[in-house]
Design a protein around this motif. Structure first.
Motif, short mmCIF file in Angstrom:
data_model
loop_
_atom_site.label_atom_id
_atom_site.label_comp_id
_atom_site.label_asym_id
_atom_site.label_seq_id
_atom_site.Cartn_x
_atom_site.Cartn_y
_atom_site.Cartn_z
N CYS A 23 0.83 -1.21 0.00
CA CYS A 23 0.00 0.00 0.00
C CYS A 23 0.86 1.26 0.00
N HIS A 27 0.87 4.02 -3.11
CA HIS A 27 0.41 5.39 -2.91
C HIS A 27 1.52 6.35 -2.54
N CYS A 62 -7.12 4.17 2.78
CA CYS A 62 -7.35 3.19 1.72
C CYS A 62 -8.35 3.76 0.72
N ASP A 63 -7.97 3.71 -0.55
CA ASP A 63 -8.91 4.13 -1.59
C ASP A 63 -9.30 2.94 -2.46
N CYS A 65 -7.52 1.20 -4.03
CA CYS A 65 -6.68 1.24 -5.23
C CYS A 65 -7.50 1.54 -6.48
N PRO A 75 -6.21 -4.65 -6.22
CA PRO A 75 -5.50 -3.76 -5.29
C PRO A 75 -4.13 -4.34 -4.96
N CYS A 77 -2.38 -4.55 -2.20
CA CYS A 77 -2.27 -5.42 -1.03
C CYS A 77 -2.80 -6.82 -1.35
S1 SF4 Z 1 -6.77 -1.64 -1.35
FE1 SF4 Z 1 -4.98 -2.19 -0.14
S2 SF4 Z 1 -3.24 -1.30 -1.23
FE2 SF4 Z 1 -5.07 -0.35 -2.05
S3 SF4 Z 1 -5.34 1.50 -0.87
FE3 SF4 Z 1 -6.52 -0.04 0.19
S4 SF4 Z 1 -5.14 -0.93 1.69
FE4 SF4 Z 1 -3.90 0.23 0.26
#
Ligand code: SF4
Ligand code: SF4
Ligand code: SF4
Lengths: 112, 745
Positions: A23, A27, A62-63, A65, A75, A77
């Motif tokens: 992550c 980002h 967290c967006d 991804c 994503p 992670c």
């Molecule tokens: S999906 Fe996982 S890698 Fe993506 S922003 Fe959220 S925590 Fe971070």
């Protein structure tokens, strides 16, 4: 509504930190900021045996991804999880999937 | 912003630092690495990654990286270095090493590496071209890392074997030929934290997800051991007794594989008799594991249709580690688990390709007959320890450091140290190593960052490249992978390039047939029918086809022996669990147990003073040994060196969680932050090795605060083993805790 979510099979999260660095790299988050954070808990069962459990939780950073979703990528992670215990998808699908596992958490998340 | 290109490659050593093998994609923009991601097309990791691979951009472009050759300008330890050109640096190495060779002989320069990573090829290439037989993991007492296990396997089985997690099959878990092991004995390892020896640790978790049950042999409670069906919470260093005890149960209860033993095993009666010396009650007393648990685990393993053992470095670190490995290998042999799906699969380098030559014929062709004479007559320790003489080209680390000190039977004058932080890392008796190595006339070090060893010793420093910055290949065990250079950082060069150029200066005739390192790679890769570029064009990896390199049951198919007959690659064609090689070399041909050199039983007075067994050397998934403490995304998650202390023990010593404490014994003390934890038993403490503070002052006496934290300065030596391999006392040293008093830190 939380259309997408992440399912984590908590029986198999080893606390390896891979999702966290995934992550941060994705980002470009500096030290101290992260979209996901792993916790570890050690405790004694009724029979006296020690148990160690790990579980990651998603933060406000967290967006899901979004940028990767546009490219058809999972994503970061989820893709890099060392034990492949994380799944990304429609919350409705994941809820069904979660029900088939002995122990799992389903994070729904509505990125801002 | 330019276009981003994505290149698949393989992670191996410098950068991630590890034993490598996973496929990672490099994202490159305008010649700069901007991201690393797992490669979903690579069968090893199938897209997955790890913290160190994902933090590569912080490593590659770290402001402290050494990016130019340097020469020391002050006194050793003053930390004064100035940049010089590659030509100047290599000229100095050639001249200084040449002078030592002229005056004392080539054997007076030692070639030092750390753990077995990608360095074995380039460093022997240089050592042998120069003419020195002294290639050594200096400080790693007893070479207690895999070599003892390799020695035990090669001499009994004629091969090496690993837990079968489908890694030799392209389709992996989907391949119908593969079956998940019913049981996996995870013996002295924490797979989620490590990719050891050509093995992706999380494969064990993959198998668990596919039904494998775990038998954990571990003194600690870990994520894995607390999920095991049987957790044998062993007293450190007593693994030999456990293995022999389990073997005895399996033989006595006749739950071994009679057909396999009848057909394929040589020496069963002798083993049976030896194992009978280890009845379960005796073993329970030695190991501190309840007898019923030992019995249950032995029965579960033996009664499984297929079962595997995944073993780790604590086996090598037992006293007489080779004998312990021998004992454990008997378990998979008598249960017929060899080379079956979900068992102990025979592991050969992909396509039979090796990164560097092993055979005497090849060595003579490249380096001349003289080298072989020196290997036999001058290699340090070969006259003292039988296995140094007969197995692998190592010099003995424990004897080498003594010889630097004494100059007997000949002086050691120089060292070439390649990506090995001896003083801050592997050296048991670290201060003795520091003092002795200070006496060397010339020290050249190849590394990526300054560390206590470069600061204390280096006369010349040569900057090495990380894996995205270099061309290389690997065939350990599978698949065969290419590693192709995609970025350049400063003037850094790959280990292969550095050593190739210097080796040519020392041995122009022997090496004239290769103009570039790629020529050399192509020649090594010949058995595969592919060149380096062919393999790149195929996506960077390929697996051995049906034949000697692909499982299963190769001993039935005639794939193991030069004569093409069924059987194993041993003189008898059987698995020689009565070890005739050991016998020939004057060693015990049967496995045995040795009590750790420090323990309640062997040193009762010392035990009274120091009643805690200190376990060191476990793996963090964030750091590789003494590396990575300067990488922000990694260090953030484990900022301090800690020691795990059981709550009862903490109470006894009046220590609170988070308090800084000393671990001490007669050799000295080190600082640790207390973590009160149920992971350890009350009479054990556990702490990680490799700690120094890259952010602290590097010049002496500080050396990045290494003497505050270097746990190996309180690990005694030499090794405890008759063969010379194994027995580094990293997991069995006695200590006590002490509060740090005001001003006493
Ligand atoms: S999906 Fe996982 S890698 Fe993506 S922003 Fe959220 S925590 Fe971070
Ligand atoms: S990467 Fe997977 S196994 Fe590792 S900590 Fe995150 S969720 Fe757990
Ligand atoms: S530790 Fe494992 S996953 Fe990480 S780079 Fe090395 S081989 Fe790959």
């Amino acid at each position: 509504m939380a259309k997408y979510g992440i399912l984590i099979d908590t029986d198999f999260c080893t606390g390896c930190h891979t999702c966290e660095v995934a992550c941060q790299q994705e980002h470009d988050y500096p030290v101290g900021l992260n979209g996901i954070k792993v916790t570890e808990y050690e405790y004694k069962l009724a029979n006296g045996k020690v148990k160690i459990d790990c579980i990651p939780f998603l933060t406000d950073l967290c967006d899901l991804c979004m940028g990767r979703q546009a490219d058809g990528e999972r994503p970061s992670c989820v893709k890099h999880c060392q034990t492949a215990c994380m799944y990304f998808g429609l919350t409705s699908d994941l809820a069904i999937e979660a029900a088939s596992r002995p122990r799992a958490v389903l994070y729904t998340h509505t990125p801002k | 912003m330019g276009k981003i290109d994505v290149y698949p490659t393989t992670a191996w050593s410098a950068g991630t630092g590890c034993h490598g093998g996973c496929g990672q994609n490099l994202f490159v923009e305008d010649g700069r690495l901007v991201k690393v991601e797992g490669n979903e097309d690579h069968p090893w990791n199938q897209g997955r990654s790890c913290p160190r691979a994902l933090a590569m951009t912080q490593y590659v472009y770290h402001e402290d990286r050494i990016t130019q050759p340097q020469i020391r300008v002050g006194e050793r330890g003053e930390g004064k270095f100035e940049p010089i050109s590659w030509d100047e640096a290599l000229d100095i190495c050639e001249e200084r090493m040449g002078k030592i060779r002229d005056e004392h002989g080539a054997e007076s320069v030692i070639f030092v590496q750390g753990t077995g990573r990608d360095i074995g090829g380039p460093i022997t290439f240089l050592a042998y071209s120069y003419g020195s037989p002294n290639w050594v993991q200096l400080g790693l007492s007893g070479h207690s890392c895999y070599t003892p296990r390799l020695g035990a396997m090669k001499t009994t089985l004629g091969e090496f074997a690993v837990a079968d997690c489908s890694q030799f099959l392209e389709k992996r878990y989907e391949d119908p030929e593969w079956e998940a092991p019913e049981y996996i004995i995870v013996w002295g390892q924490n797979p989620p934290n490590t990719c050891p020896d050509g093995f992706y640790g999380p494969w064990i978790v993959d198998c668990m997800q596919r039904g494998s049950k775990i038998i954990s042999v571990d003194p600690r409670n870990t994520w894995m051991s607390t999920r095991a069906e049987y957790h044998l919470q062993i007293r450190p260093g007593t693994d030999g007794a456990l293995a022999l005890g389990m073997l005895n149960i399996i033989i006595e209860e006749e739950i071994y594989d009679k057909d396999f033993v009848e057909k394929w095993v040589d020496g069963f009666d002798a083993i049976k008799e030896r194992a009978a010396e280890y009845p379960v009650d005796k073993v329970a007393a030695i190991t501190e594991i309840p007898a019923a648990d030992i019995q249950a685990a032995a029965r579960a393993y033996a009664n499984a249709k297929q079962a595997a053992i995944q073993w780790g470095v604590p086996i090598d670190m037992c006293p007489d580690g080779t004998a312990v490995a021998h004992a454990i290998s008997c378990l998979w042999t008598v249960t017929g688990n060899i080379d079956i799906p979900g068992g102990q699969v025979i592991a050969k380098p992909a396509f039979g390709v090796t990164a560097y030559p092993f055979s005497s014929e090849e060595l003579i062709e490249l380096y001349g007959k003289d080298l072989i004479t020196r290997m036999n007559e001058k290699r340090i320790g070969a006259d003292v320890y039988p296995m140094y003489k007969h197995f692998r080209g190592w010099a003995s680390p424990d004897v080498t450091i003594e010889q630097i000190e004494t100059g007997d039977p000949y002086p050691i004058k120089g060292a070439w140290i390649q990506t090995a932080n001896v003083i801050g890392g592997q050296a048991a008796r670290a201060k003795f190593h520091y003092d002795a190595m200070k006496k060397l006339d010339f020290v050249a070090i190849v590394d990526l960052f300054h560390n206590p060893t470069t600061m204390a010793l280096a006369d010349i420093i040569l900057p090495a490249a990380t894996f995205p910055e270099k061309n290389s290949f690997r065939s350990w065990w599978t698949p065969m992978d290419s590693i192709k250079k995609r970025v350049q950082v400063g003037e850094c060069r790959s280990d292969w390039e550095i050593n190739f150029e210097l080796a040519k200066r020392f041995n122009p005739e022997g090496l004239q047939r290769w103009a570039t390192v790629i020529d050399y790679f192509d020649e090594r890769m010949e058995p595969s029918g592919m060149t380096f570029e062919d393999l790149e064009a195929k996506g960077g990896w390929a697996m051995s086809p049906e034949g000697p390199g692909r499982p299963y049951r190769r001993y039935e198919k005639g794939h193991l022996r030069a004569d093409g007959k069924p059987g194993f690659n041993t003189p008898s064609g059987k698995v020689e669990i009565y070890n005739k090689s050991f016998e020939e070399w004057g060693m015990d041909p049967l496995p045995f147990y040795t009590e750790p050199p420090q323990s309640e039983a062997s040193t009762p007075d010392l035990f009274k003073k120091y009643p805690l067994v200190m376990i060191t050397g476990a793996r963090s998934n964030l750091f590789f040994h003494s590396e990575h403490r300067q990488i922000p995304w990694l260090r953030e998650k484990e900022p301090d060196p800690t020691v795990e202390i059981h709550p009862d023990t903490a109470k006894e010593y009046n220590i609170y969680d988070g308090e800084w404490v000393h671990l001490e014994n007669d050799m000295g003390h080190i600082k640790r932050k207390a973590v009160i934890s149920l992971k350890v038993k009350p009479n054990h403490v556990q702490t990680l090795h490799g700690w120094f503070k890259p952010e602290a002052e590097g010049a002496e006496p500080n050396l990045f605060n290494v003497w505050d934290y270097q746990v190996n300065q309180i690990i005694p030596g030499p090794q405890a083993s008759k063969s010379g391999f194994g027995g580094g006392q990293y997991k069995t040293t006695l200590v006590r805790l002490a509060k740090i008093t005001e001003g006493g830190a």
